[in-house]
Write a protein that holds these residues in place. Sequence first.
Motif, short mmCIF file in Angstrom:
data_model
loop_
_atom_site.label_atom_id
_atom_site.label_comp_id
_atom_site.label_asym_id
_atom_site.label_seq_id
_atom_site.Cartn_x
_atom_site.Cartn_y
_atom_site.Cartn_z
N PHE A 1 0.84 -1.20 0.00
CA PHE A 1 0.00 0.00 0.00
C PHE A 1 0.87 1.24 0.00
O PHE A 1 1.79 1.36 0.78
N SER A 2 0.57 2.16 -0.89
CA SER A 2 1.24 3.46 -0.87
C SER A 2 0.19 4.55 -1.11
O SER A 2 -0.87 4.28 -1.68
N PHE A 3 0.50 5.74 -0.67
CA PHE A 3 -0.43 6.85 -0.84
C PHE A 3 0.32 8.16 -0.90
O PHE A 3 1.45 8.28 -0.42
N ASN A 4 -0.31 9.15 -1.53
CA ASN A 4 0.23 10.49 -1.64
C ASN A 4 -0.88 11.50 -1.42
O ASN A 4 -1.98 11.33 -1.95
N TYR A 5 -0.55 12.54 -0.68
CA TYR A 5 -1.51 13.61 -0.45
C TYR A 5 -1.70 14.39 -1.74
O TYR A 5 -0.73 14.77 -2.40
N ARG A 6 -2.94 14.63 -2.11
CA ARG A 6 -3.24 15.40 -3.32
C ARG A 6 -3.57 16.85 -2.97
O ARG A 6 -2.94 17.77 -3.45
N ASN A 7 -4.62 17.06 -2.15
CA ASN A 7 -5.01 18.42 -1.80
C ASN A 7 -6.08 18.42 -0.73
O ASN A 7 -6.56 17.37 -0.31
N SER A 8 -6.45 19.62 -0.32
CA SER A 8 -7.61 19.79 0.54
C SER A 8 -8.52 20.80 -0.13
O SER A 8 -8.06 21.67 -0.88
N GLU A 9 -9.81 20.66 0.14
CA GLU A 9 -10.78 21.54 -0.49
C GLU A 9 -11.84 21.90 0.54
O GLU A 9 -12.34 21.03 1.25
N ASN A 10 -12.15 23.18 0.61
CA ASN A 10 -13.18 23.65 1.52
C ASN A 10 -14.46 23.85 0.73
O ASN A 10 -14.51 24.66 -0.19
N VAL A 11 -15.48 23.06 1.06
CA VAL A 11 -16.76 23.13 0.38
C VAL A 11 -17.84 23.39 1.43
O VAL A 11 -18.06 22.56 2.31
N ALA A 12 -18.46 24.54 1.31
CA ALA A 12 -19.55 24.90 2.23
C ALA A 12 -19.13 24.76 3.70
O ALA A 12 -19.89 24.26 4.52
N GLY A 13 -17.92 25.18 4.00
CA GLY A 13 -17.44 25.16 5.38
C GLY A 13 -16.91 23.83 5.87
O GLY A 13 -16.51 23.70 7.01
N LYS A 14 -16.88 22.84 5.01
CA LYS A 14 -16.33 21.52 5.37
C LYS A 14 -15.04 21.31 4.58
O LYS A 14 -14.97 21.64 3.40
N VAL A 15 -14.04 20.75 5.24
CA VAL A 15 -12.75 20.51 4.59
C VAL A 15 -12.63 19.04 4.24
O VAL A 15 -12.86 18.17 5.08
N PHE A 16 -12.30 18.78 2.99
CA PHE A 16 -12.10 17.43 2.48
C PHE A 16 -10.63 17.27 2.11
O PHE A 16 -10.09 18.09 1.37
N TYR A 17 -10.00 16.22 2.62
CA TYR A 17 -8.60 15.91 2.32
C TYR A 17 -8.58 14.74 1.33
O TYR A 17 -9.18 13.71 1.59
N THR A 18 -7.88 14.93 0.22
CA THR A 18 -7.86 13.90 -0.81
C THR A 18 -6.45 13.33 -0.95
O THR A 18 -5.47 14.07 -1.01
N PHE A 19 -6.38 12.01 -1.01
CA PHE A 19 -5.14 11.27 -1.18
C PHE A 19 -5.30 10.32 -2.36
O PHE A 19 -6.38 9.77 -2.58
N ASP A 20 -4.23 10.11 -3.11
CA ASP A 20 -4.18 9.04 -4.10
C ASP A 20 -3.57 7.83 -3.42
O ASP A 20 -2.70 7.98 -2.55
N TRP A 21 -3.98 6.64 -3.80
CA TRP A 21 -3.42 5.43 -3.20
C TRP A 21 -3.25 4.34 -4.25
O TRP A 21 -3.86 4.38 -5.30
#
Length: 104
Positions: free
Chosen positions: A22-42
Amino acid sequence: MPKRLSGSAGTGKKIMQNLNQFSFNYRNSENVAGKVFYTFDWSFGNQSGSAVIELTDSGYIDQSSTLNCNKNCYDFSRPLGAYNDDTLYDVFGMMLRSQNINYK
């Protein structure tokens, strides 16, 4: 035959027991309507996808956080959410810690 993720309950446990695949890399974070989503590729063997992790207002990993598969995902027909696989919380926590993102 290489190990594969099936997209069913216990997938997080399988990842944690096979971290060498298993490997993963951080892609980005996004603020949508006051909620923060963290996205990673794996990737896991020849499978790959993304993880979208949301934190609750209290700082916990939200149950709507998902593991999505987009390459060579024969048995992984839809996103797998923490709401139906609580073993994903360990995987999501590992990903967040790698970026020093605070959570509870």
